[in-house]
Design a protein around this motif. Structure first.
Motif, PDB file in Angstrom:
ATOM      1  N   GLN A 154       0.841  -1.201   0.000  1.00  9.95           N
ATOM      2  CA  GLN A 154       0.000   0.000   0.000  1.00  9.95           C
ATOM      3  C   GLN A 154       0.873   1.246   0.000  1.00  9.95           C
ATOM      4  O   GLN A 154       0.658   2.180  -0.777  1.00  9.95           O
ATOM      5  N   VAL A 155       1.872   1.264   0.869  1.00 16.24           N
ATOM      6  CA  VAL A 155       2.701   2.461   0.990  1.00 16.24           C
ATOM      7  C   VAL A 155       3.603   2.632  -0.236  1.00 16.24           C
ATOM      8  O   VAL A 155       3.884   3.761  -0.648  1.00 16.24           O
ATOM      9  N   LEU A 156       4.010   1.543  -0.862  1.00 13.01           N
ATOM     10  CA  LEU A 156       4.754   1.687  -2.128  1.00 13.01           C
ATOM     11  C   LEU A 156       3.899   2.383  -3.186  1.00 13.01           C
ATOM     12  O   LEU A 156       4.379   3.263  -3.908  1.00 13.01           O
ATOM     13  N   SER A 157       2.626   2.002  -3.285  1.00 15.43           N
ATOM     14  CA  SER A 157       1.756   2.661  -4.270  1.00 15.43           C
ATOM     15  C   SER A 157       1.467   4.098  -3.858  1.00 15.43           C
ATOM     16  O   SER A 157       1.337   4.988  -4.719  1.00 15.43           O
ATOM     17  N   ASP A 158       1.399   4.365  -2.557  1.00 21.15           N
ATOM     18  CA  ASP A 158       1.231   5.743  -2.079  1.00 21.15           C
ATOM     19  C   ASP A 158       2.435   6.603  -2.449  1.00 21.15           C
ATOM     20  O   ASP A 158       2.299   7.748  -2.889  1.00 21.15           O
ATOM     21  N   LEU A 159       3.633   6.040  -2.267  1.00 20.11           N
ATOM     22  CA  LEU A 159       4.850   6.777  -2.602  1.00 20.11           C
ATOM     23  C   LEU A 159       4.926   7.055  -4.106  1.00 20.11           C
ATOM     24  O   LEU A 159       5.373   8.130  -4.526  1.00 20.11           O
ATOM     25  N   GLU A 161       4.492  11.045  -8.448  1.00 25.86           N
ATOM     26  CA  GLU A 161       3.793  11.592  -9.622  1.00 25.86           C
ATOM     27  C   GLU A 161       3.317  13.025  -9.367  1.00 25.86           C
ATOM     28  O   GLU A 161       3.408  13.885 -10.245  1.00 25.86           O
ATOM     29  N   ALA A 162       2.778  13.263  -8.172  1.00 26.48           N
ATOM     30  CA  ALA A 162       2.192  14.572  -7.865  1.00 26.48           C
ATOM     31  C   ALA A 162       3.249  15.641  -7.624  1.00 26.48           C
ATOM     32  O   ALA A 162       3.051  16.814  -7.981  1.00 26.48           O
ATOM     33  N   LYS A 163       4.367  15.245  -7.005  1.00 26.89           N
ATOM     34  CA  LYS A 163       5.371  16.224  -6.569  1.00 26.89           C
ATOM     35  C   LYS A 163       6.668  16.173  -7.368  1.00 26.89           C
ATOM     36  O   LYS A 163       7.480  17.105  -7.296  1.00 26.89           O
ATOM     37  N   GLY A 164       6.895  15.079  -8.073  1.00 27.06           N
ATOM     38  CA  GLY A 164       8.120  14.956  -8.852  1.00 27.06           C
ATOM     39  C   GLY A 164       9.332  14.545  -8.037  1.00 27.06           C
ATOM     40  O   GLY A 164      10.426  14.400  -8.577  1.00 27.06           O
ATOM     41  N   ILE A 190      -1.226  17.931  -0.953  1.00 28.38           N
ATOM     42  CA  ILE A 190      -2.167  16.944  -1.465  1.00 28.38           C
ATOM     43  C   ILE A 190      -2.690  16.115  -0.293  1.00 28.38           C
ATOM     44  O   ILE A 190      -2.033  15.998   0.742  1.00 28.38           O
ATOM     45  N   VAL A 191      -3.881  15.554  -0.466  1.00 28.75           N
ATOM     46  CA  VAL A 191      -4.524  14.770   0.589  1.00 28.75           C
ATOM     47  C   VAL A 191      -4.660  13.326   0.103  1.00 28.75           C
ATOM     48  O   VAL A 191      -5.112  13.078  -1.021  1.00 28.75           O
ATOM     49  N   MET A 192      -4.298  12.376   0.995  1.00 25.81           N
ATOM     50  CA  MET A 192      -4.315  10.970   0.647  1.00 25.81           C
ATOM     51  C   MET A 192      -5.096  10.174   1.687  1.00 25.81           C
ATOM     52  O   MET A 192      -5.140  10.528   2.865  1.00 25.81           O
ATOM     53  N   HIS A 193      -5.707   9.092   1.222  1.00 23.72           N
ATOM     54  CA  HIS A 193      -6.451   8.168   2.095  1.00 23.72           C
ATOM     55  C   HIS A 193      -6.439   6.826   1.386  1.00 23.72           C
ATOM     56  O   HIS A 193      -6.747   6.740   0.202  1.00 23.72           O
ATOM     57  N   CYS A 194      -6.106   5.739   2.113  1.00 25.98           N
ATOM     58  CA  CYS A 194      -5.974   4.434   1.450  1.00 25.98           C
ATOM     59  C   CYS A 194      -7.317   3.736   1.233  1.00 25.98           C
ATOM     60  O   CYS A 194      -7.351   2.694   0.571  1.00 25.98           O
ATOM     61  N   LEU A 195      -8.400   4.278   1.771  1.00 23.80           N
ATOM     62  CA  LEU A 195      -9.754   3.772   1.567  1.00 23.80           C
ATOM     63  C   LEU A 195      -9.933   2.382   2.193  1.00 23.80           C
ATOM     64  O   LEU A 195      -8.956   1.648   2.333  1.00 23.80           O
ATOM     65  N   PRO A 196     -11.134   2.015   2.621  1.00 19.03           N
ATOM     66  CA  PRO A 196     -12.371   2.772   2.523  1.00 19.03           C
ATOM     67  C   PRO A 196     -12.375   3.960   3.489  1.00 19.03           C
ATOM     68  O   PRO A 196     -11.769   3.891   4.561  1.00 19.03           O
ATOM     69  N   SER A 242      -7.344  16.535  -3.233  1.00 18.89           N
ATOM     70  CA  SER A 242      -7.375  15.094  -3.006  1.00 18.89           C
ATOM     71  C   SER A 242      -6.795  14.350  -4.208  1.00 18.89           C
ATOM     72  O   SER A 242      -7.138  14.632  -5.349  1.00 18.89           O
ATOM     73  N   VAL A 243      -5.907  13.386  -3.931  1.00 13.26           N
ATOM     74  CA  VAL A 243      -5.383  12.512  -4.990  1.00 13.26           C
ATOM     75  C   VAL A 243      -5.788  11.062  -4.695  1.00 13.26           C
ATOM     76  O   VAL A 243      -5.141  10.117  -5.151  1.00 13.26           O
ATOM     77  N   VAL A 244      -6.865  10.894  -3.956  1.00  8.15           N
ATOM     78  CA  VAL A 244      -7.260   9.584  -3.449  1.00  8.15           C
ATOM     79  C   VAL A 244      -7.569   8.593  -4.568  1.00  8.15           C
ATOM     80  O   VAL A 244      -7.217   7.412  -4.486  1.00  8.15           O
ATOM     81  N   TRP A 245      -8.201   9.058  -5.639  1.00  4.53           N
ATOM     82  CA  TRP A 245      -8.594   8.117  -6.699  1.00  4.53           C
ATOM     83  C   TRP A 245      -7.385   7.707  -7.528  1.00  4.53           C
ATOM     84  O   TRP A 245      -7.259   6.553  -7.950  1.00  4.53           O
ATOM     85  N   GLU A 246      -6.458   8.625  -7.761  1.00  4.43           N
ATOM     86  CA  GLU A 246      -5.204   8.278  -8.442  1.00  4.43           C
ATOM     87  C   GLU A 246      -4.400   7.310  -7.568  1.00  4.43           C
ATOM     88  O   GLU A 246      -3.819   6.330  -8.059  1.00  4.43           O
ATOM     89  N   GLN A 247      -4.389   7.586  -6.271  1.00  3.96           N
ATOM     90  CA  GLN A 247      -3.714   6.726  -5.300  1.00  3.96           C
ATOM     91  C   GLN A 247      -4.278   5.306  -5.340  1.00  3.96           C
ATOM     92  O   GLN A 247      -3.537   4.325  -5.333  1.00  3.96           O
ATOM     93  N   SER A 248      -5.595   5.211  -5.411  1.00  2.00           N
ATOM     94  CA  SER A 248      -6.231   3.897  -5.461  1.00  2.00           C
ATOM     95  C   SER A 248      -5.884   3.170  -6.758  1.00  2.00           C
ATOM     96  O   SER A 248      -5.562   1.969  -6.749  1.00  2.00           O
ATOM     97  N   GLU A 249      -5.919   3.873  -7.885  1.00  2.00           N
ATOM     98  CA  GLU A 249      -5.548   3.249  -9.160  1.00  2.00           C
ATOM     99  C   GLU A 249      -4.115   2.737  -9.134  1.00  2.00           C
ATOM    100  O   GLU A 249      -3.813   1.673  -9.684  1.00  2.00           O
ATOM    101  N   ASN A 250      -3.252   3.488  -8.463  1.00  2.00           N
ATOM    102  CA  ASN A 250      -1.830   3.140  -8.494  1.00  2.00           C
ATOM    103  C   ASN A 250      -1.516   1.828  -7.794  1.00  2.00           C
ATOM    104  O   ASN A 250      -0.431   1.262  -8.006  1.00  2.00           O
TER     105      ASN A 250
END
Length: 297
Positions: free
Chosen positions: A133-138, A143-146, A257-263, A280-288
């Protein structure tokens, strides 16, 4: 030699960077319609004790899109429920499968599988860690910050398994991480101490505004995780000051940016306004999760 991912400390900085680059390339390939399929003829076993939406489906989709076959195995359907030793199950499954992902309450169970398996074992969540999960968050932050360095990342809420994996990530990658948790719900002392011994910049406070001050990433999670349902009412009362809302977001960096691993439990750990807002980048985070799971596999 096989390589397991049981916690993020199983990886080094180079491993992580290769995974980020590979996941981003695979994401681009999918969007361009030219996906590679390097796992034809390979089979991934998924042993799950806990319910899952994103982790299960993204692992299954990842394996299928890479040309392999995922096999979901409910833990209650294994002979382990009739006291077959884990080591016996692990050695047998190693003869059938090419890799194994396990989602369990018990970190010890995943570690035992890894010890006796001759195939790679991936921790798909335990009560102690959630490394992939945290690898996909990173990946999402990158992507968001470069970049990942010179960015303050703030965790707000329970010192849970995801928080523990963020602390591990801080140790491996040299992240600047601040955690705001109620006094009774801090992350593991042992995990914190190990990260700091490796030079990680990890601070812990009970003041959310202090943690998010200057932060470019704000992360939250549910206040009561799976298996803690009987504590939900008490936790909800204690965690109210730790809600990620517009006022808290205003205390962070302007470009946060705001993140949440869902639900997500809207109006509890995060407000609808923030979850659905422009930061919020939550949906991109989930796709990743899909793309990172492909990179890991």
């Amino acid at each position: 030699m096989k390589k397991d991912i049981i916690r993020l400390l199983d990886l080094d900085k180079d491993d992580c960077e290769r995974l980020f680059h590979r996941a981003i390339a695979l994401k681009e390939s999918r969007r361009s319609g030219s996906e590679p399929m390097p796992l034809r003829g390979k089979t991934l076993g998924l042993i799950f004790e806990k319910p899952s939406t994103r982790t299960r489906l993204s692992f299954e989709a990842a394996m299928a899109q890479l040309g392999g076959t995922p096999m979901f195995i409910s833990a209650r359907d294994l002979q382990m429920v009739r006291d077959e030793p884990v080591k016996d199950t692990a050695r047998v499954l190693s003869r059938y499968l090419d890799a194994l992902a396990i989602r369990s309450y018990s970190q010890a169970l995943v570690e035992e599988f890894a010890r006796f398996s001759t195939i790679p074992v991936i921790n798909a969540l335990t009560d102690l860690y959630h490394p992939i999960q945290v690898l996909s968050d990173l990946m999402t932050v990158l992507e968001a910050k470069g970049r990942l360095q010179d960015i303050k990342i703030a965790w707000v809420g329970d010192g849970n398994n995801v928080a523990n994996s963020w602390i591990n990530a801080a140790a491996v990658l040299g992240l600047d991480l601040a955690l705001a948790c109620p006094e009774r719900y801090l992350p593991s002392d042992a995990i914190l101490s190990a990260a700091r011994a490796r030079g990680a910049q990890v601070t812990v406070t009970s003041e959310p505004a202090e943690a998010v001050s200057g932060a470019e990433v704000i992360y939250t999670d549910v206040w009561a995780s799976m298996g803690q349902e009987e504590q939900a009412a008490e936790r909800k009362r204690i965690f109210v000051p730790f809600q990620v809302n517009a006022a808290l977001l205003a205390a962070a960096a302007e470009n946060a940016i705001v993140m949440h691993c869902l639900p997500a439990h809207r109006e509890e750990e995060i407000t609808e306004e923030v979850l659905e807002g422009p930061q919020s980048v939550v949906w991109e985070q989930s796709e990743n999760k899909l793309h990172m799971h492909k990179a890991v596999l």
